[in-house]
Design an enzyme around this catalytic site. Structure first.
Site, PDB file in Angstrom:
ATOM      1  N   SER A 139       0.854  -1.192   0.000  1.00 16.04           N
ATOM      2  CA  SER A 139       0.000   0.000   0.000  1.00 16.04           C
ATOM      3  C   SER A 139       0.886   1.236   0.000  1.00 16.04           C
ATOM      4  CB  SER A 139      -0.956  -0.033   1.201  1.00 16.04           C
ATOM      5  OG  SER A 139      -1.854   1.060   1.158  1.00 16.04           O
ATOM      6  N   THR A 140       0.816   2.056   1.043  1.00 20.19           N
ATOM      7  CA  THR A 140       1.591   3.296   1.082  1.00 20.19           C
ATOM      8  C   THR A 140       3.083   3.011   0.908  1.00 20.19           C
ATOM      9  OG1 THR A 140      -0.036   4.188   2.635  1.00 20.19           O
ATOM     10  CG2 THR A 140       2.048   5.376   2.424  1.00 20.19           C
ATOM     11  N   HIS A 187      -2.640  -1.152  -3.374  1.00 24.72           N
ATOM     12  CA  HIS A 187      -3.766  -0.223  -3.230  1.00 24.72           C
ATOM     13  C   HIS A 187      -3.570   0.985  -4.136  1.00 24.72           C
ATOM     14  CE1 HIS A 187      -4.234  -1.814   1.182  1.00 24.72           C
ATOM     15  NE2 HIS A 187      -4.608  -2.715   0.270  1.00 24.72           N
ATOM     16  N   MET A 243       0.026   1.100   4.961  1.00 25.80           N
ATOM     17  CA  MET A 243      -0.720   1.548   6.124  1.00 25.80           C
ATOM     18  C   MET A 243      -1.848   0.559   6.409  1.00 25.80           C
ATOM     19  SD  MET A 243      -2.173   5.410   6.521  1.00 25.80           S
ATOM     20  CE  MET A 243      -3.091   5.303   4.984  1.00 25.80           C
ATOM     21  N   ASP A 303      -4.159  -4.784   6.066  1.00 21.82           N
ATOM     22  CA  ASP A 303      -4.739  -5.588   4.995  1.00 21.82           C
ATOM     23  C   ASP A 303      -3.843  -6.777   4.655  1.00 21.82           C
ATOM     24  OD1 ASP A 303      -6.359  -6.441   2.911  1.00 21.82           O
ATOM     25  OD2 ASP A 303      -5.439  -5.087   1.454  1.00 21.82           O
TER      26      ASP A 303
END
Length: 373
Positions: free
Chosen positions: A188-189, A215, A309, A312
């Site tokens: 993600s991030t 993401h 972040m 997940d």
């Protein structure tokens, strides 16, 4: 107090963003109208985190970001549109070192800003604590990008690191053989930059397909896959329709949807699926891994959790590990945000913990060890 610099050429957008963070109560805020003002304030105000508009007069966001990352590296969250052009510019920004981005409201800004508020605050708070990836040689990336801009923004294929093993063969066409195993990667991030450190180092004869849930919005994953395809020895495609999972290919899940693995008479496939509200992030790492566990033995899978972040995929990858699969979590020392890999470590599901620059080697070693049994 968190020192925040907001750079945007729109007076309305500056005011709306300022109001959001003033209401939080723990932000010390300065405003800039363009990139030149932003650079001056970076030097004088020394913010912990910056929100930076991509398109600004006098000095645009990418040029400003380039200078920040050379002179005074710090976390930057880009504010960009969801258009195809906005996606390309944002991916360039992430290559240059931006840790995350927020999509601009597409309609009436003053009406949509409340929808943006929680996402923006969460991302800026996370970014304020993020690590800048020294290991990705930011200055080298920036200077390459600036040289490219001089030649009418024609992007030359960069020199890549040598693969960690294998013969360095050219991209091979997928064959019809049975699925030997599957690598599942969640991020993600900070993930696009982490994936750029891992995937190009996989050799051209890597024997398992690789499925990635990063993401991103739907308008970003196609350009992201095309960029990776130009840099990787393996073929890289976006999962826009049902596709057989075959060696020689990296599959990028389409944004704003989920990706699931399913068994068909012709073999194992990956296919896009409408995002489910029961999963908070999309493409969902959790749903991807759980779907794979339904049709592939855990012993034939390797789960890799990169920076991101939240949590997940942590529970699903722990289940994969408990079923006999192998797992790797990115180390806290290199993760931009040690949320997702940190949760995998904390729940006992991480078989290995490695810095991002060592993960490709670990993947090749684990897959090779499995093949030799």
């Amino acid at each position: 107090m968190i020192k925040l610099l907001i750079a945007d050429d729109s007076a309305l957008m500056r005011k709306l963003l300022q109001d959001i963070f003033v209401a939080e109560g723990d932000f010390d805020i300065r405003l800039a109208r363009n990139g030149a003002e932003a650079l001056d304030l970076v030097r004088s105000f020394d913010p912990q985190v910056i929100t930076l508009d991509v398109q600004m007069p006098d000095m645009d966001g990418l040029t400003c970001l380039s200078q920040i990352m050379i002179e005074m590296p710090r976390p930057v969250v880009m504010v960009s549109s969801l258009t195809a052009e906005g996606a390309e510019e944002t991916l360039e920004a992430i290559e240059l070192g931006a840790v995350d981005f927020v999509a601009k409201p597409s309609g009436a800004v003053s009406l949509e800003i409340d929808r943006l508020r929680p996402v923006l605050v969460e991302k800026v708070r996370a970014a304020s604590k993020a690590r800048i990836r020294r290991t990705l040689r930011l200055t080298e990336r920036v200077r390459h990008q600036m040289r490219s801009a001089v030649t009418a923004r024609v992007r030359p294929k960069p020199a890549r690191r040598r693969p960690v093993s294998g013969a360095g063969k050219p991209k091979q066409k997928p064959g019809p053989s049975a699925l030997p195993g599957l690598v599942l990667i969640g991020s993600s991030t900070g993930g696009p930059a982490a994936l750029d450190a891992v995937l190009p180092s996989l050799p051209g004869d890597f024997p398992w397909p690789v499925l990635v849930a990063q993401h991103l919005p739907a308008s970003f994953t196609g350009p992201f896959a095309r960029r990776l395809n130009s840099e990787c020895q393996l073929s890289v495609v976006e999962v826009g329709n049902p596709m057989p999972l075959q060696a020689g290919t990296i599959y990028i899940a389409r944004g704003d949807a989920d990706v699931v693995v399913a068994a068909r008479a012709t073999g194992i496939i990956a296919m896009p699926a409408p995002a489910r509200a029961s999963y908070l992030w999309h493409p969902s790492v959790e749903r991807m891994v759980l779907s794979a566990l339904e049709c592939i033995d855990a012993e034939r899978m390797l789960g890799v959790m990169l920076t991101g972040m939240g949590n997940d995929g942590a529970a699903a990858m722990k289940k994969l590990s408990e079923g006999g699969g192998r797992t790797i979590a990115e180390a806290e020392s290199t993760a931009v945000v040690w949320g997702m890999p940190g949760e995998l470590v904390k729940n006992g599901g991480a078989g290995l913990v490695r810095p991002v620059d060592d993960i490709a080697e670990a993947i090749v070693e684990l897959v090779g060890a499995h093949a030799s049994h």
